[in-house]
Design an enzyme around this catalytic site. Sequence first.
Site, mmCIF file in Angstrom:
data_model
loop_
_atom_site.group_PDB
_atom_site.id
_atom_site.type_symbol
_atom_site.label_atom_id
_atom_site.label_comp_id
_atom_site.label_asym_id
_atom_site.label_seq_id
_atom_site.Cartn_x
_atom_site.Cartn_y
_atom_site.Cartn_z
ATOM 1 N N ASP A 243 0.830 -1.206 0.000
ATOM 2 C CA ASP A 243 0.000 0.000 0.000
ATOM 3 C C ASP A 243 0.868 1.261 0.000
ATOM 4 O O ASP A 243 1.646 1.490 0.935
ATOM 5 C CB ASP A 243 -0.893 -0.067 1.258
ATOM 6 C CG ASP A 243 -2.024 0.923 1.236
ATOM 7 O OD1 ASP A 243 -1.990 1.863 0.419
ATOM 8 O OD2 ASP A 243 -2.944 0.765 2.063
ATOM 9 N N ASP B 90 -10.645 4.094 -1.329
ATOM 10 C CA ASP B 90 -11.263 3.072 -0.481
ATOM 11 C C ASP B 90 -12.785 2.992 -0.630
ATOM 12 O O ASP B 90 -13.471 4.001 -0.724
ATOM 13 C CB ASP B 90 -10.940 3.348 0.993
ATOM 14 C CG ASP B 90 -9.467 3.103 1.288
ATOM 15 O OD1 ASP B 90 -8.677 2.898 0.340
ATOM 16 O OD2 ASP B 90 -9.107 3.120 2.480
HETATM 17 C C1 GLA Z 1 -5.498 2.219 2.824
HETATM 18 C C2 GLA Z 1 -6.016 1.083 1.948
HETATM 19 C C3 GLA Z 1 -7.052 0.295 2.714
HETATM 20 C C4 GLA Z 1 -6.441 -0.246 4.013
HETATM 21 C C5 GLA Z 1 -5.858 0.897 4.829
HETATM 22 C C6 GLA Z 1 -5.060 0.377 6.021
HETATM 23 O O1 GLA Z 1 -6.489 3.159 3.079
HETATM 24 O O2 GLA Z 1 -6.540 1.572 0.750
HETATM 25 O O3 GLA Z 1 -7.543 -0.777 1.940
HETATM 26 O O4 GLA Z 1 -5.443 -1.166 3.680
HETATM 27 O O5 GLA Z 1 -4.983 1.705 4.048
HETATM 28 O O6 GLA Z 1 -4.443 1.382 6.743
#
Ligand code: GLA
Length: 396
Positions: free
Chosen positions: A150, A221
């Site tokens: 990520d 998200d």
């Molecule tokens: C980001 C990702 C999410 C999750 C969070 C965790 O927002 O897009 O899917 O993994 O981080 O902190």
Amino acid sequence: MFKSRTLSLVCGAGLLVASLVVQAQSSQLAATPPMGWNSWNHFAERVTDADVRAAADALVSSGMRDAGYIYVNIDDTWEGTRDASGVIHPNSKFPDMKALADYVHSKGLKLGIYSSPGPKTCAGYEGSYGHEEQDAKTYAAWGIDYLKYDLCSFIGIMKEKTGDEHSQQAFAMQKAAYEKMHQALLATGRPIVFSMCQYGWNDVWKWGPEVGGNLWRTTGDITDRYSRMAEIGFSQAGLSRYAGPGHWNDPDMLEVGNGGMKTEEYRTHMSLWAILAAPLLAGNDLSKMSKETLDLLTNREVIAVDQDRLGKQGDRVWAEGPEEIWAKPLSGGAKAVGLFNRADSPRTITLQLKDLGFASSAKLRDLWKHEDVEAKNGSYSVQVPAHGVVLLKVRP
Ligand code: GLA
């Protein structure tokens, strides 16, 4: 002398075979979109070892594993500190990652983990920046099978080094960071699915496979609301040509069963994700799941659309106001067809078979009702609930 040369030839051949086996395995990695569970949507930063074991137990006892949900993925907040040699250790919520992996494997499941190319993860925990090879080795030693990587604080590094995180130079840095972890994972010799999470920046679908991505998030998200799920899902129009076996568009994890949507809306979520050949990562508390949620997640005919071996993502074929028709080519010349109603009240939607290249003799099946239905004079009209869907399989 002779003996040792023979030995080294044998060893060399052995290594070659081993590396061919790993290559063959990794080309089969994510041959269909990954299915499983991820901790984030329900547990977020509260997730513990016990929650992950309970999820693994529930995957088996509910029948989800046998329906294809294999990966048990720990998202952010498992990370502890590094020791004097830089080796990452889990925090107190995860006392023994190797033991957890053994447990998950003993159930016929696979374990996934999470990190960032930046110094910190999105939740502010330890990332892999400067420790990529070391972390990949640690994951492999634990028995990890899937890594979600990520971008998070690497955006800060891109900005710091280039002055603008959206510049071409920053883009090159980002690609290099993903490629670095991809190489580190390959070097472990363990097949590990590589899930890129950088929210669709720089049209990642165009270059994700180049840096080893087996899947890549195409958007920011998801949340457990119809408006956000629909915004993400329906915005995938046009991306179908970038997906295929081993490399998938990822419109984010499932919210089915988390309570924020109505049943018809969750049905839309599942149907759209199946047509998109999206990864199906349940994001609910599997240990407390209603029968209705389980039925939504495990409809075999819907899962078969997602997992069809042709590996073609579907796309929008028709839209008129809030009515949309999406179709996904399936093996054997069939198509999955979703009639979606994005309006707040029921609507009658009509499918013209010839628009999808089918003769009026085509056979139709309603995949949620598990029932064959009939077209009349080459078209099929059906009432679709508000925010709902009718998902069909059409066969020549
Ligand atoms: C980001 C990702 C999410 C999750 C969070 C965790 O927002 O897009 O899917 O993994 O981080 O902190």
